[in-house]
Write an enzyme that holds these catalytic residues in place. Structure first.
Site, PDB file in Angstrom:
ATOM      1  N   ASP A 193      16.655  -0.193   5.297  1.00 38.46           N
ATOM      2  CA  ASP A 193      15.735  -1.038   5.637  1.00 38.46           C
ATOM      3  C   ASP A 193      16.436  -2.257   6.095  1.00 38.46           C
ATOM      4  OD1 ASP A 193      13.950  -3.118   5.621  1.00 38.46           O
ATOM      5  OD2 ASP A 193      12.344  -2.151   4.103  1.00 38.46           O
ATOM      6  N   CYS A 196       4.336   9.909   5.218  1.00 36.01           N
ATOM      7  CA  CYS A 196       3.161   9.453   4.853  1.00 36.01           C
ATOM      8  C   CYS A 196       2.892   7.960   5.308  1.00 36.01           C
ATOM      9  CB  CYS A 196       3.021   9.559   3.305  1.00 36.01           C
ATOM     10  SG  CYS A 196       3.033  11.215   2.921  1.00 36.01           S
ATOM     11  N   GLU A 231      -4.926  11.146  15.926  1.00 34.12           N
ATOM     12  CA  GLU A 231      -5.915  11.698  14.857  1.00 34.12           C
ATOM     13  C   GLU A 231      -7.149  11.541  15.075  1.00 34.12           C
ATOM     14  OE1 GLU A 231      -4.924   9.271  11.314  1.00 34.12           O
ATOM     15  OE2 GLU A 231      -2.674   9.979  11.212  1.00 34.12           O
ATOM     16  N   ALA A 280      -4.207   7.470   1.273  1.00 33.99           N
ATOM     17  CA  ALA A 280      -4.811   6.259   0.495  1.00 33.99           C
ATOM     18  C   ALA A 280      -5.980   6.953  -0.144  1.00 33.99           C
ATOM     19  CB  ALA A 280      -5.207   5.304   1.449  1.00 33.99           C
ATOM     20  N   LYS A 331       6.590  -2.085  -0.073  1.00 32.96           N
ATOM     21  CA  LYS A 331       5.894  -1.765  -1.508  1.00 32.96           C
ATOM     22  C   LYS A 331       5.789  -0.229  -1.856  1.00 32.96           C
ATOM     23  CE  LYS A 331       2.533  -4.164   0.471  1.00 32.96           C
ATOM     24  NZ  LYS A 331       3.201  -4.972   1.738  1.00 32.96           N
ATOM     25  N   ILE A 332       5.345   0.647  -0.925  1.00 35.74           N
ATOM     26  CA  ILE A 332       5.506   1.788  -1.090  1.00 35.74           C
ATOM     27  C   ILE A 332       6.741   2.509  -1.549  1.00 35.74           C
ATOM     28  CG2 ILE A 332       4.569   4.296  -0.315  1.00 35.74           C
ATOM     29  CD1 ILE A 332       2.439   2.495   1.639  1.00 35.74           C
ATOM     30  N   ASP A 346       1.413  13.575   6.919  1.00 30.90           N
ATOM     31  CA  ASP A 346       0.157  13.131   6.567  1.00 30.90           C
ATOM     32  C   ASP A 346      -0.662  12.455   7.711  1.00 30.90           C
ATOM     33  OD1 ASP A 346      -2.103  12.384   4.510  1.00 30.90           O
ATOM     34  OD2 ASP A 346      -1.541  10.559   4.507  1.00 30.90           O
ATOM     35  N   HIS A 373      -4.091  12.686   6.758  1.00 29.78           N
ATOM     36  CA  HIS A 373      -4.338  11.372   6.300  1.00 29.78           C
ATOM     37  C   HIS A 373      -4.858  11.096   4.963  1.00 29.78           C
ATOM     38  CE1 HIS A 373      -3.985   6.949   8.461  1.00 29.78           C
ATOM     39  NE2 HIS A 373      -3.605   7.225   7.159  1.00 29.78           N
ATOM     40  N   LEU A 374      -4.423  11.513   4.047  1.00 35.06           N
ATOM     41  CA  LEU A 374      -4.880  11.323   2.738  1.00 35.06           C
ATOM     42  C   LEU A 374      -4.143  10.348   1.912  1.00 35.06           C
ATOM     43  CD1 LEU A 374      -5.781  15.241   1.806  1.00 35.06           C
ATOM     44  CD2 LEU A 374      -7.397  13.310   2.849  1.00 35.06           C
ATOM     45  N   ARG A 426       3.261   6.467   9.341  1.00 35.78           N
ATOM     46  CA  ARG A 426       2.573   6.352  10.590  1.00 35.78           C
ATOM     47  C   ARG A 426       2.774   7.315  11.398  1.00 35.78           C
ATOM     48  NH1 ARG A 426      -1.066   4.710   8.368  1.00 35.78           N
ATOM     49  NH2 ARG A 426      -2.245   2.769   8.750  1.00 35.78           N
TER      50      ARG A 426
HETATM   51  N1  LIG Z   1      -0.585   7.698   4.617  1.00 44.08           N
HETATM   52  C1  LIG Z   1      -1.486   6.888   4.160  1.00 44.08           C
HETATM   53  O1  LIG Z   1      -2.561   6.937   3.988  1.00 44.08           O
HETATM   54  C2  LIG Z   1      -0.873   5.285   4.017  1.00 44.08           C
HETATM   55  C3  LIG Z   1      -1.361   4.396   2.801  1.00 44.08           C
HETATM   56  C4  LIG Z   1      -0.876   3.315   2.777  1.00 44.08           C
HETATM   57  C5  LIG Z   1       0.040   2.803   3.520  1.00 44.08           C
HETATM   58  N2  LIG Z   1       0.306   3.694   4.750  1.00 44.08           N
HETATM   59  C6  LIG Z   1       1.494   3.183   5.706  1.00 44.08           C
HETATM   60  O2  LIG Z   1       2.923   3.125   4.811  1.00 44.08           O
HETATM   61  C7  LIG Z   1       3.574   2.177   5.673  1.00 44.08           C
HETATM   62  C8  LIG Z   1       4.345   1.174   4.567  1.00 44.08           C
HETATM   63  O3  LIG Z   1       3.486   0.583   3.880  1.00 44.08           O
HETATM   64  P1  LIG Z   1       3.933  -0.483   2.640  1.00 44.08           P
HETATM   65  O4  LIG Z   1       2.706  -1.064   2.147  1.00 44.08           O
HETATM   66  O5  LIG Z   1       5.155  -0.031   1.771  1.00 44.08           O
HETATM   67  O6  LIG Z   1       4.445  -1.516   3.856  1.00 44.08           O
HETATM   68  P2  LIG Z   1       5.413  -2.982   3.378  1.00 44.08           P
HETATM   69  O7  LIG Z   1       5.211  -4.019   4.395  1.00 44.08           O
HETATM   70  O8  LIG Z   1       5.514  -3.185   2.152  1.00 44.08           O
HETATM   71  O9  LIG Z   1       6.839  -2.022   3.768  1.00 44.08           O
HETATM   72  C9  LIG Z   1       7.407  -1.683   5.072  1.00 44.08           C
HETATM   73  C10 LIG Z   1       8.860  -1.742   4.860  1.00 44.08           C
HETATM   74  O10 LIG Z   1       9.475  -1.215   6.105  1.00 44.08           O
HETATM   75  C11 LIG Z   1      10.467  -2.087   6.396  1.00 44.08           C
HETATM   76  N3  LIG Z   1      10.709  -1.825   8.027  1.00 44.08           N
HETATM   77  C12 LIG Z   1      10.082  -2.606   8.969  1.00 44.08           C
HETATM   78  N4  LIG Z   1      10.762  -2.164  10.016  1.00 44.08           N
HETATM   79  C13 LIG Z   1      11.565  -1.193   9.900  1.00 44.08           C
HETATM   80  C14 LIG Z   1      12.652  -0.466  10.467  1.00 44.08           C
HETATM   81  N5  LIG Z   1      12.530  -0.512  11.822  1.00 44.08           N
HETATM   82  N6  LIG Z   1      13.429   0.171  10.210  1.00 44.08           N
HETATM   83  C15 LIG Z   1      13.534   0.436   8.647  1.00 44.08           C
HETATM   84  N7  LIG Z   1      12.663  -0.519   7.826  1.00 44.08           N
HETATM   85  C16 LIG Z   1      11.764  -1.350   8.388  1.00 44.08           C
HETATM   86  C17 LIG Z   1      10.175  -3.693   6.187  1.00 44.08           C
HETATM   87  O11 LIG Z   1      11.567  -4.170   5.933  1.00 44.08           O
HETATM   88  C18 LIG Z   1       9.555  -3.271   4.715  1.00 44.08           C
HETATM   89  O12 LIG Z   1      10.303  -3.321   3.815  1.00 44.08           O
HETATM   90  C19 LIG Z   1       2.660   1.456   6.600  1.00 44.08           C
HETATM   91  O13 LIG Z   1       2.905   2.041   7.757  1.00 44.08           O
HETATM   92  C20 LIG Z   1       1.363   1.804   6.048  1.00 44.08           C
HETATM   93  O14 LIG Z   1       0.381   1.660   7.196  1.00 44.08           O
HETATM   94  C21 LIG Z   1       0.058   4.658   4.874  1.00 44.08           C
HETATM   95  O1  LIG Z   2      -2.437   2.164   6.280  1.00 44.14           O
HETATM   96  C1  LIG Z   2      -3.202   2.473   5.389  1.00 44.14           C
HETATM   97  O2  LIG Z   2      -3.823   1.724   4.607  1.00 44.14           O
HETATM   98  C2  LIG Z   2      -3.431   3.878   5.354  1.00 44.14           C
HETATM   99  O3  LIG Z   2      -2.958   4.615   6.238  1.00 44.14           O
HETATM  100  C3  LIG Z   2      -4.905   4.424   4.801  1.00 44.14           C
HETATM  101  O4  LIG Z   2      -5.534   4.728   5.848  1.00 44.14           O
HETATM  102  P1  LIG Z   2      -7.144   4.814   5.530  1.00 44.14           P
HETATM  103  O5  LIG Z   2      -7.813   3.794   5.037  1.00 44.14           O
HETATM  104  O6  LIG Z   2      -7.875   5.373   6.845  1.00 44.14           O
HETATM  105  O7  LIG Z   2      -7.408   6.188   4.507  1.00 44.14           O
END
Ligand SMILES: NC(=O)c1ccc[n+]([C@@H]2O[C@H](COP(=O)([O-])OP(=O)(O)OC[C@H]3O[C@@H](n4cnc5c(N)ncnc54)[C@H](O)[C@@H]3O)[C@@H](O)[C@H]2O)c1
Ligand SMILES: O=C(O)[C@H](O)COP(=O)(O)O
Length: 527
Positions: free
Chosen positions: A169, A228, A259, A282, A149-150, A254, A279-280, A230
């Protein structure tokens, strides 16, 4: 009133929703020991990434029904422990997608134009225009690791800025990558050819230190990396060294392996070629409202006995299928319970056939419901939709799902067969009208009965007088018959008798019934 503990900062919009159905206690910054000490009082726990929901906390949560993660990543929750204890874990898969993608973009641009240092310099009273010569992202190659998604949202934005896109991916099709304008490649090629690398994958045992010293060594000395996703996906010590030694141009981070980031982390001493945020990803007003509402609604629903739409440890039901599927879940549970009592203990396998219209629906929740019913004799209230599959697996029960849309005796029907200590037995059932459940066959003999609390099933020879004899036997034990039906395939062949009873069958009555000439088998069933 149920009680919900909110142990991380959550937007008020979520608290308002929870407060309609529960007492909500907001208590942030608790230690693991403090959480273990108070969690037994709560029916639900709502968290973000700050709370580590360990096995110990889950085991102490004897009333916990649901853990709601107001965000995406559930790597801070011991999901297997929750599953085993029958606790639903839900998240908000899309509520902060835009926020996280925009943060990655902001990190890429601020790193390229030295914005954090330039800002600090001006605020310190300086005017150092020559010190902060940046680079453009236009026509540069962005390598996206994880095109979910991201990653997808970022691809669209980066494309609009004139970047060339590579993606790695292993779970995404070439067609999907093409649609997004990305060339799907292996990780090594992505690392070698990209000017910017951005990570958008979950943290799993496979992705832990995926970006280690060796992988970093493939990058161009002018390339920069953004995380951004994990902490722990990049080996932080190796990253710090690669930047300090000029092997890569920089990084924007991030998220961290631990943490809050430790005071003595090597990342803190890298200098100006690294941008660090706490960790900003979201942390936007919009995302926080989205995730709080999304997860609070699911907690509310589960506390009201309704299914959750984004559970990570039970088969999800698409929201528009929920209403349609509900009576079939009830049917599946009833038939599972019935067939387990007919088959006896130690079930080897359960075959679930979805028939008619049901065959075109989502099957997994129905199979899980059948398993829940099947295991309810052994596990009682300990089995639920969350742990039914795992409990079945541990008992060595093989589960097979089949579909036959051509069977149209009813709009939708369900056929279960199971083999246990009493041999193989089959039952079929259907939903009449909106929600009326019927048992429509037992061991392939056609019947049409509503399930009731106390029932007696017999297999007998279809011959005069046998029904009367069973009636007298029951009468002699003071058991009242509410309804009775016989199902047979041929006249004077074998037949099945199904009796609904007002009273439970007393000890010893089965032995008497089995003495009646012509009775081959008899089973008491309590549903
Ligand atoms: N920094 C933040 O505050 C923040 C905010 C939102 C999400 N996140 C993190 O961002 C990440 C992605 O979120 P998303 O919503 O896009 O998830 P998502 O599930 O939509 O996408 C993850 C993608 O990673 C792929 N994937 C899985 N294992 C893999 C590997 N070994 N090699 C390559 N690709 C692989 C999957 O096929 C999938 O397409 C998550 O770890 C989520 O926790 C962080
Ligand atoms: O996986 C997530 O949704 C993000 O890392 C957001 O984490 P937070 O809710 O602590 O900001």
């Amino acid at each position: 009133m149920p009680k919900v503990l909110v142990s991380d900062p959550i937007d008020q919009a979520g608290i308002d929703i929870l407060s309609q159905v529960a007492q909500v206690d907001v208590n942030t910054g608790l230690s693991a020991e403090q959480l273990v000490g108070i969690i037994a009082d709560y029916d639900a726990l709502m968290i973000r990434s700050g709370t580590q929901v360990t096995k110990e906390i889950i085991e102490a949560g004897n009333s916990l029904k649901i853990i709601g993660r107001a965000g995406v990543g559930v790597d801070n929750v011991d999901v297997p422990a929750a599953t085993r204890k029958g606790i639903v874990v839900v998240n908000s898969p899309e509520g902060n997608t835009i926020a996280a993608a925009e943060h990655a973009l902001a990190m890429m641009l601020s790193m390229s134009r030295h914005i954090p240092e330039a800002n600090a310099s001006v605020k310190a009273g300086k005017w150092e225009r020559n010190r902060f010569i940046g680079v453009e992202v236009y026509k540069k190659t962005l390598g996206i690791v994880g095109l979910g998604k991201i990653g997808s949202h970022l691809a669209a934005a980066a494309k609009a800025m004139g970047m060339k896109l590579l993606a790695y991916d292993p779970f995404i099709s070439t067609e999907r990558a093409d649609q997004l304008g990305c060339r799907l490649v292996e990780l090594e090629l992505l690392m070698r050819e990209s000017d910017y690398i951005t990570l958008h994958i979950p943290k799993t045992p496979e992705t832990l230190h995926l970006i280690n010293a060796e992988v970093l060594s493939k990058m161009k000395p002018t390339a920069r990396i953004i995380n951004c996703a994990r902490g722990g996906i990049i080996d932080e010590a190796a990253l710090a060294e690669a930047i300090k030694e000029g092997k890569i141009a920089g990084a924007a981070i991030d998220v961290y392996e631990h943490e809050p980031l430790e005071a003595d982390s090597p990342l803190r001493t890298v200098g100006q070629n690294i941008v660090l945020t706490p960790h900003l990803g979201a942390s936007t007003a919009e995302a926080q409202v989205n995730v709080a509402i999304d997860v609070a609604e699911q907690i509310r629903d589960v506390l009201l006995g309704l299914p959750a739409r984004s559970a990570v440890n039970i088969p999800g039901i698409f929201p528009d299928s929920i209403e349609k599927l509900k009576p079939y879940l009830q049917l599946a549970e009833t038939l599972g319970n019935l067939v387990s009592q007919l088959a006896g203990g130690r079930v080897d396998y359960l075959n679930v056939q979805l028939q008619g219209e049901l065959a075109t629906n989502q099957g997994q929740p129905v199979v899980v419901a059948a398993l829940k019913g099947l295991l309810s004799q052994a596990l009682r209230e300990r089995v639920n939709y969350v742990n039914a599959s795992i409990e079945a697996k541990e008992r060595g029960i093989r589960v097979v799902e089949t579909r036959d849309a051509s069977i149209r005796d009813y709009t939708g029907s369900l056929h279960l067969s199971a083999k246990g200590t009493l041999g193989e037995h089959t039952v079929t059932g259907a939903v009449l009208g909106e929600s009326e459940i019927r048992i429509t066959s037992v061991d392939d003999f056609p019947v049409n009965v509503s399930p009731t609390h106390h029932m007696l099933f017999t297999l007998h020879r279809d011959m005069p007088g046998i029904i009367g004899k069973i009636g007298s036997q029951l009468g002699s034990f003071n058991v009242n018959i509410a309804s009775m039906q016989v199902g047979r395939k041929i006249v004077r062949g074998d037949a099945v008798m199904v009796l609904s009873l007002d009273d439970p069958l007393p000890e010893g009555i089965l032995a008497e019934i089995l003495k009646v000439p012509g009775i081959r088998d008899a089973y008491t069933v309590n549903l």
